[in-house]
Design a protein around this motif. Structure first.
Motif, mmCIF file in Angstrom:
data_model
loop_
_atom_site.group_PDB
_atom_site.id
_atom_site.type_symbol
_atom_site.label_atom_id
_atom_site.label_comp_id
_atom_site.label_asym_id
_atom_site.label_seq_id
_atom_site.Cartn_x
_atom_site.Cartn_y
_atom_site.Cartn_z
ATOM 1 N N UNK A 420 46.020 15.245 106.343
ATOM 2 C CA UNK A 420 44.737 14.815 105.786
ATOM 3 C C UNK A 420 43.670 15.887 105.987
ATOM 4 N N UNK A 421 43.684 16.547 107.154
ATOM 5 C CA UNK A 421 42.715 17.624 107.410
ATOM 6 C C UNK A 421 42.945 18.794 106.462
ATOM 7 N N UNK A 422 44.213 19.158 106.236
ATOM 8 C CA UNK A 422 44.513 20.268 105.333
ATOM 9 C C UNK A 422 44.162 19.915 103.885
ATOM 10 N N UNK A 423 44.263 18.632 103.542
ATOM 11 C CA UNK A 423 43.840 18.210 102.203
ATOM 12 C C UNK A 423 42.339 18.402 102.036
ATOM 13 N N UNK A 424 41.574 18.091 103.071
ATOM 14 C CA UNK A 424 40.120 18.329 103.007
ATOM 15 C C UNK A 424 39.832 19.815 102.906
ATOM 16 N N UNK A 425 40.651 20.629 103.562
ATOM 17 C CA UNK A 425 40.492 22.074 103.453
ATOM 18 C C UNK A 425 40.718 22.520 102.012
ATOM 19 N N UNK A 426 41.772 21.995 101.386
ATOM 20 C CA UNK A 426 42.048 22.329 99.980
ATOM 21 C C UNK A 426 40.880 21.943 99.084
ATOM 22 N N UNK A 427 40.280 20.816 99.376
ATOM 23 C CA UNK A 427 39.179 20.328 98.553
ATOM 24 C C UNK A 427 37.948 21.211 98.675
ATOM 25 N N UNK A 428 37.735 21.801 99.829
ATOM 26 C CA UNK A 428 36.477 22.491 100.096
ATOM 27 C C UNK A 428 36.522 23.992 99.861
ATOM 28 N N UNK A 429 37.687 24.589 99.672
ATOM 29 C CA UNK A 429 37.735 26.017 99.373
ATOM 30 C C UNK A 429 37.547 26.221 97.878
ATOM 31 N N UNK A 430 37.063 27.385 97.506
ATOM 32 C CA UNK A 430 36.857 27.724 96.102
ATOM 33 C C UNK A 430 37.608 29.003 95.787
ATOM 34 N N UNK A 431 37.859 29.207 94.504
ATOM 35 C CA UNK A 431 38.597 30.394 94.088
ATOM 36 C C UNK A 431 40.082 30.091 93.955
ATOM 37 N N UNK A 432 40.701 30.578 92.883
ATOM 38 C CA UNK A 432 42.107 30.269 92.613
ATOM 39 C C UNK A 432 43.020 30.747 93.738
ATOM 40 N N UNK A 433 42.815 31.980 94.188
ATOM 41 C CA UNK A 433 43.685 32.518 95.248
ATOM 42 C C UNK A 433 43.525 31.733 96.542
ATOM 43 N N UNK A 434 42.299 31.365 96.866
ATOM 44 C CA UNK A 434 42.068 30.595 98.092
ATOM 45 C C UNK A 434 42.650 29.189 97.986
ATOM 46 N N UNK A 438 45.389 27.637 100.571
ATOM 47 C CA UNK A 438 45.225 26.341 101.227
ATOM 48 C C UNK A 438 46.362 25.395 100.857
ATOM 49 N N UNK A 439 46.780 25.429 99.589
ATOM 50 C CA UNK A 439 47.906 24.599 99.162
ATOM 51 C C UNK A 439 49.182 24.991 99.902
ATOM 52 N N UNK A 440 49.329 26.274 100.205
ATOM 53 C CA UNK A 440 50.504 26.709 100.964
ATOM 54 C C UNK A 440 50.552 26.088 102.350
ATOM 55 N N UNK A 441 49.394 26.018 103.019
ATOM 56 C CA UNK A 441 49.352 25.380 104.335
ATOM 57 C C UNK A 441 49.691 23.890 104.232
ATOM 58 N N UNK A 442 49.134 23.210 103.235
ATOM 59 C CA UNK A 442 49.400 21.784 103.077
ATOM 60 C C UNK A 442 50.859 21.532 102.695
ATOM 61 N N UNK A 443 51.398 22.359 101.823
ATOM 62 C CA UNK A 443 52.797 22.206 101.417
ATOM 63 C C UNK A 443 53.733 22.397 102.602
ATOM 64 N N UNK A 484 46.045 23.712 91.714
ATOM 65 C CA UNK A 484 46.692 23.975 90.434
ATOM 66 C C UNK A 484 47.684 22.864 90.132
ATOM 67 N N UNK A 485 48.022 22.708 88.870
ATOM 68 C CA UNK A 485 48.930 21.632 88.464
ATOM 69 C C UNK A 485 50.286 21.754 89.162
ATOM 70 N N UNK A 486 50.754 22.962 89.321
ATOM 71 C CA UNK A 486 52.056 23.164 89.967
ATOM 72 C C UNK A 486 52.012 22.747 91.429
ATOM 73 N N UNK A 487 50.991 23.226 92.161
ATOM 74 C CA UNK A 487 50.883 22.854 93.574
ATOM 75 C C UNK A 487 50.680 21.348 93.725
ATOM 76 N N UNK A 488 49.863 20.790 92.854
ATOM 77 C CA UNK A 488 49.596 19.353 92.901
ATOM 78 C C UNK A 488 50.888 18.567 92.743
#
Length: 582
Positions: A420-434, A438-443, A484-488
């Motif tokens: 849940x914390x990493x999901x909030x991190x994904x929500x709050x970062x900006x930029x495609x690469x970032x 963040x998605x890599x950490x959550x995955x 991104x749709x793929x990570x999602x």
């Protein structure tokens, strides 16, 4: 040198490969080797780069033209630091020093350089470069220091020598003479009592008397700086400057004559960390200080935001005292250069590697979100939206690093809390690469064996149904985090698969479908499971959807809905979410 090389390789054949290297970024390319073996040339270049033998390498393919007997070059490989564009020798040799007369030292660029090379000296005396150029007592102290002034001159002369191609010792002598002239000008003005004191008359009277004088700007700046002579600390100094602004005429040339040096002083005073911390409060961390600066520069916008979102009031500190006095003037449109300088300072701090809340990673995410909301609200007046986005993209890069993420998830007690914390991190970062980082950490978290084992293990604090509900909430949060749709899809599929395993082991869907509870109690439960409300979308939701369809087809269900059609209305939304109705 290269011409001689061309002659020497004529015997090597019509095609060969050359390896060039640059040992430093500004250095020119130099030939390292020539060979007819392409693989050997590329391997040598890569080895030179990997072994720190060069900062950049280039491999070229040289083909001999039999008609002209000249080689034609084609670049095969270029890696390493980008090439520094060399300056033409003619203009560089003719270029002179940046400052030619003492008055040139008073420009904003020159004062910025003075503040940088004399940073320690100015900090020890608690003053700015603008004050140094207008206070005789400070000029005498610097002149007497000797060594520090000499070191400052060298800090300027050495890089400028490399830039314009003049000898260092020549520039040192030049700037020594220029600084002596500038200091003598200030000291001489003090001896001639050119700067009136404010003990016998007001600053408005002085401005009126100086109207039309040739050096009125220099004299008035000296009067304003002299008023700060015995005032220590950023808060007290700002308060004193606000007093002077209050005493200035409301309009006309005397008004501008007073407000211009005050604004120049404020620009230097409030863009330094130590005085700013004293003005806003030493208890504020870097993130809270930046938020307070935003409130000071844009009080109207922040007030409107806080009225709509009370949580922002906890993140953006209130300002009082001299900071509030300055804020009122900024809101009224005064000191536009100061507003721009503070906005640029906020951008620089956001794009710097310095942590906003060094001991609280979760709090850093919260203050970063608040700053993003506040600066976006002010975009167009203080900063452009592109500048704000660029700054937060750069800051986001710092919060997806290994060190930050490790500190961020350290307080989490369970793997679900961590996800849940990493999901909030994904929500709050900006930029495609970032977002991808963040998605890599959550995955990695939800795809780990620990995630599945911990959720499947029996628990005295959570039932299987509660675990499914938590996974459904996590899945919805992932879908709303802007990945991104793929990570999602990949992360949601993993969460759904774990949820399906938990449901299959607990047989929740089967127990609901086969229970003796009334039909209109079982059907909403199955529909919520199928819609992803109480179970994640995936195998568990699919099984609930199948059982819900079976119930709808039973004669009992048809009879119930026919006898009481109003029972169908509350189910329509769930049916649509579950894919059972258009």
């Amino acid at each position: 040198m290269l011409g001689a090389h061309r002659v020497s390789v004529l015997m090597a054949g019509p095609v060969h490969y050359e390896v060039f290297i640059r040992k430093t970024a500004p250095a020119p390319w130099s030939l390292h080797m020539a060979t007819e073996d392409r693989a050997a040339a590329v391997r040598t270049a890569e080895d030179m780069l990997a072994g720190n033998g060069a900062v950049a390498v280039r491999v070229t393919r040289e083909t001999l033209d039999p008609d002209t007997m000249l080689f034609k070059s084609m670049t095969v490989l270029t890696r390493g630091a980008p090439e520094v564009q060399s300056r033409r020798a003619g203009p560089a040799q003719d270029a002179g020093p940046r400052c030619s007369v003492p008055q040139d030292l008073y420009t904003p660029q020159a004062r910025e350089t003075i503040g940088r090379v004399l940073e320690d000296w100015l900090a020890r005396h608690g003053v700015t470069a603008f004050e140094l150029l207008h206070r005789p007592d400070l000029a005498e102290k610097l002149e007497a220091s000797g060594v520090e002034l000499q070191h400052a001159i060298q800090k300027v002369a050495v890089p400028e020598s490399q830039n314009i191609g003049r000898p260092v010792h020549e520039l040192v002598r030049y700037y020594q003479k220029l600084s002596d002239q500038a200091l003598e000008r200030v000291v001489s003005a003090g001896r001639r009592k050119l700067f009136p004191g404010l003990g016998d008359c007001s600053i408005a009277d002085i401005a009126d008397r100086m109207a039309g004088q040739p050096e009125r700007a220099f004299i008035m700046a000296g009067v304003v700086c002299g008023a700060l002579k015995d005032v220590r600390g950023g808060r007290a100094r700002l308060d004193r400057l606000m007093d002077l602004a209050d005493q200035a005429p409301l309009q006309g040339a005397p008004h501008a004559m007073i407000m211009v040096p005050i604004e120049q002083l404020l620009c230097e005073l409030l863009t330094l960390r130590t005085p700013l911390a004293d003005v806003l409060g030493p208890s504020l961390d870097q993130g809270a200080s930046l938020a307070a600066v935003v409130r000071m520069v844009a009080p109207g916008e922040i007030k409107a935001l806080v009225s709509q979102n009370s949580r922002l009031a906890l993140q953006i500190p209130a300002i009082d005292g001299p900071a509030a006095r300055l804020s009122a003037r900024l809101e009224a449109g005064q000191f536009p250069l100061l507003s721009a300088a503070l906005a640029r300072m906020i951008l620089r701090e956001l794009m710097s590697p310095r942590r906003l809340r060094p001991t609280d990673a979760t709090g850093e995410i919260e203050i970063l979100r608040s700053l993003a909301t506040a600066l976006t609200m002010t975009a167009g007046r203080l900063l452009t939206l592109e500048e704000v986005q660029t700054a937060f993209n750069e800051r986001s890069r710092a919060i997806v690093t290994t060190d930050f993420v490790a500190a961020y998830v350290e307080p989490c007690t369970t793997v679900l809390d961590e996800a849940e914390a990493l999901t909030r991190l994904c929500e709050n970062v900006t930029g495609t690469a970032n977002k991808r980082s963040a998605a890599g950490w959550l995955s990695a978290c939800v795809g780990s064996l620990r995630f599945e084992n911990e959720l499947r293990a029996p628990s005295i604090t959570q039932t299987s149904g509660q675990k499914l509900g938590a996974l459904a909430g996590l899945q919805r949060a992932v879908r709303a985090s802007g990945l991104t749709e793929r990570d999602n899809e990949e992360i949601s599929a993993v969460i759904g698969r774990v949820g399906g395993t938990i449901e299959a082991e607990a047989r929740i869907v089967m127990m609901v479908a086969r229970s003796s509870a009334p039909l209109m109690q079982r059907l909403p439960v199955l529909l919520r499971l199928a819609a992803g409300e109480t179970a994640p979308l995936g195998p568990a939701a699919d099984r609930a959807r199948v059982e819900a369809v079976k119930l709808f087809r039973t004669p009992e269900c048809r009879a119930t809905l026919t006898a009481a059609p109003e029972n169908l209305a509350p189910l329509k939304g769930l049916m649509q979410a579950a894919g059972l109705a258009a």
